[in-house]
Write a protein that holds these residues in place. Structure first.
Motif, mmCIF file in Angstrom:
data_model
loop_
_atom_site.group_PDB
_atom_site.id
_atom_site.type_symbol
_atom_site.label_atom_id
_atom_site.label_comp_id
_atom_site.label_asym_id
_atom_site.label_seq_id
_atom_site.Cartn_x
_atom_site.Cartn_y
_atom_site.Cartn_z
ATOM 1 N N TRP A 20 0.239 -1.384 -0.060
ATOM 2 C CA TRP A 20 -0.391 0.053 0.328
ATOM 3 C C TRP A 20 0.566 1.171 -0.311
ATOM 4 N N LEU A 21 2.330 1.522 0.889
ATOM 5 C CA LEU A 21 2.905 2.701 0.909
ATOM 6 C C LEU A 21 3.580 2.613 -0.075
ATOM 7 N N THR A 22 4.173 1.906 -1.277
ATOM 8 C CA THR A 22 4.997 1.614 -2.020
ATOM 9 C C THR A 22 4.212 2.064 -3.662
ATOM 10 N N THR A 23 2.713 1.665 -3.342
ATOM 11 C CA THR A 23 1.968 2.357 -4.220
ATOM 12 C C THR A 23 1.638 3.673 -4.189
ATOM 13 N N ILE A 24 1.300 4.177 -2.868
ATOM 14 C CA ILE A 24 1.000 5.293 -2.790
ATOM 15 C C ILE A 24 2.133 6.247 -3.413
ATOM 16 N N ALA A 25 3.060 6.479 -3.138
ATOM 17 C CA ALA A 25 4.655 6.723 -2.679
ATOM 18 C C ALA A 25 4.387 7.090 -4.790
ATOM 19 N N ALA A 26 4.667 5.375 -5.535
ATOM 20 C CA ALA A 26 4.398 5.728 -6.986
ATOM 21 C C ALA A 26 3.806 6.891 -7.150
ATOM 22 N N ASN A 27 2.674 6.970 -6.698
ATOM 23 C CA ASN A 27 1.384 7.761 -7.268
ATOM 24 C C ASN A 27 2.223 9.351 -7.535
ATOM 25 N N LYS A 28 2.372 9.330 -5.711
ATOM 26 C CA LYS A 28 2.805 10.707 -5.703
ATOM 27 C C LYS A 28 4.404 11.376 -6.365
ATOM 28 N N CYS A 29 5.050 10.366 -7.270
ATOM 29 C CA CYS A 29 6.044 10.640 -8.179
ATOM 30 C C CYS A 29 5.936 10.670 -9.663
ATOM 31 N N LYS A 30 4.535 9.791 -9.775
ATOM 32 C CA LYS A 30 4.078 9.914 -11.385
ATOM 33 C C LYS A 30 3.017 11.210 -11.162
ATOM 34 N N ASP A 31 2.499 11.636 -10.174
ATOM 35 C CA ASP A 31 1.667 12.584 -10.188
ATOM 36 C C ASP A 31 2.555 14.238 -10.058
ATOM 37 N N TYR A 32 3.898 14.091 -9.642
ATOM 38 C CA TYR A 32 4.868 14.631 -9.667
ATOM 39 C C TYR A 32 5.505 15.533 -10.774
ATOM 40 N N ILE A 33 6.180 13.764 -12.163
ATOM 41 C CA ILE A 33 6.691 14.057 -12.742
ATOM 42 C C ILE A 33 5.951 15.056 -13.111
ATOM 43 N N LYS A 34 4.677 14.521 -13.280
ATOM 44 C CA LYS A 34 3.842 15.553 -14.530
ATOM 45 C C LYS A 34 3.082 17.456 -13.758
ATOM 46 N N SER A 35 3.565 17.027 -13.329
ATOM 47 C CA SER A 35 3.422 18.536 -12.457
ATOM 48 C C SER A 35 3.704 19.107 -13.303
ATOM 49 N N PRO A 36 3.150 20.431 -13.832
ATOM 50 C CA PRO A 36 3.331 22.370 -14.629
ATOM 51 C C PRO A 36 5.046 22.759 -13.527
ATOM 52 N N VAL A 37 4.865 22.220 -12.285
ATOM 53 C CA VAL A 37 6.157 22.628 -11.475
ATOM 54 C C VAL A 37 7.164 22.183 -11.915
ATOM 55 N N ARG A 38 7.182 21.409 -12.120
ATOM 56 C CA ARG A 38 8.352 21.061 -11.939
ATOM 57 C C ARG A 38 9.499 20.870 -13.313
ATOM 58 N N LYS A 39 8.482 21.672 -14.433
ATOM 59 C CA LYS A 39 8.815 22.326 -15.156
ATOM 60 C C LYS A 39 9.693 22.936 -15.034
ATOM 61 N N VAL A 40 11.386 22.988 -15.240
ATOM 62 C CA VAL A 40 12.306 24.051 -15.115
ATOM 63 C C VAL A 40 12.598 24.006 -17.321
ATOM 64 N N GLY A 41 12.734 25.536 -17.202
ATOM 65 C CA GLY A 41 13.291 26.076 -18.578
ATOM 66 C C GLY A 41 14.874 25.694 -18.555
ATOM 67 N N THR A 42 15.684 26.425 -19.266
ATOM 68 C CA THR A 42 16.951 26.425 -19.686
ATOM 69 C C THR A 42 16.764 27.616 -20.472
ATOM 70 N N LEU A 43 17.532 28.420 -20.319
ATOM 71 C CA LEU A 43 18.952 29.210 -20.816
ATOM 72 C C LEU A 43 19.721 28.950 -21.825
ATOM 73 N N SER A 44 19.789 29.660 -23.058
ATOM 74 C CA SER A 44 21.062 29.850 -24.084
ATOM 75 C C SER A 44 21.698 30.642 -22.832
ATOM 76 N N LYS A 45 22.899 30.294 -23.314
ATOM 77 C CA LYS A 45 24.090 30.993 -22.724
ATOM 78 C C LYS A 45 23.967 32.449 -23.043
ATOM 79 N N GLU A 46 23.423 32.624 -24.097
ATOM 80 C CA GLU A 46 23.579 33.635 -24.784
ATOM 81 C C GLU A 46 22.218 34.674 -23.989
ATOM 82 N N ASP A 47 21.702 33.901 -23.375
ATOM 83 C CA ASP A 47 20.185 34.891 -22.124
ATOM 84 C C ASP A 47 21.196 35.105 -20.664
#
Length: 170
Positions: A60-87
């Motif tokens: 039960w605990l490992t299922t909760i952990a897997a679901n938390k991780c899947k939600d985190y990976i899909k989360s738009p908050v997690r998306k990090v943009g990268t800057l070019s060297k010029e930027d």
């Protein structure tokens, strides 16, 4: 939740904590995110313990952990943009921060004052070397003194400065 259940839950945290962090780490590839998600897993399990009716708490605990991780990976908050060297170059401040400037100024002034507290001939060697950026070989040429003598004086000046620096904080 009863006291016995809380004690039992603490035992589950101790028993399965590493497993949950390992699962979260396999999803996130970042130890700090994995720790956060493991904490969220245990918090969620604690809040929803009355929903657990099975025999296998670990599953039960490992299922909760897997679901938390899947939600985190899909989360738009997690998306990090990268800057070019010029930027990045456009954003970079070409000057030191005010804090850096102030710290450098005070530290430099402190060291200069400490150098001036040294007795001759150490004072001259230290001031010339540290503040006028005169190389020992140039000092030897300009003053006619032996280079080895100047090296010894600088070595001793550094030792004396170290003692004076430590005395400031006593």
């Amino acid at each position: 939740m009863m006291i016995i259940q809380r004690e039992q839950f603490e035992n589950y945290i101790n028993q399965y904590g590493r497993l949950i962090i390992t699962i979260c780490l396999s999803f996130t590839k970042n130890y700090f995110d994995a720790e956060d998600l493991a904490q969220q897993t245990f918090l969620s399990a604690y809040k929803n313990i009355e929903k657990f009716h099975g025999e296998n708490f670990k599953a039960w605990l490992t299922t909760i952990a897997a679901n938390k991780c899947k939600d985190y990976i899909k989360s738009p908050v997690r998306k990090v943009g990268t800057l070019s060297k010029e930027d990045y170059e456009c954003l970079k401040d070409p000057q030191n921060s005010p804090e850096d400037i102030t710290m450098n100024k005070y530290t430099e002034n402190d060291i200069y004052n400490l150098c001036n507290r040294l007795k001759e001939p150490y004072r001259t060697v230290a001031v010339n070397y540290f503040f006028r950026n005169i190389k020992l070989s140039d000092m030897a040429r300009d003053t006619g003194e032996n280079l080895k003598t100047l090296r010894t004086r600088l070595y001793r000046a550094k030792k004396l400065l170290k003692v004076l620096w430590k005395e400031r904080f006593l």
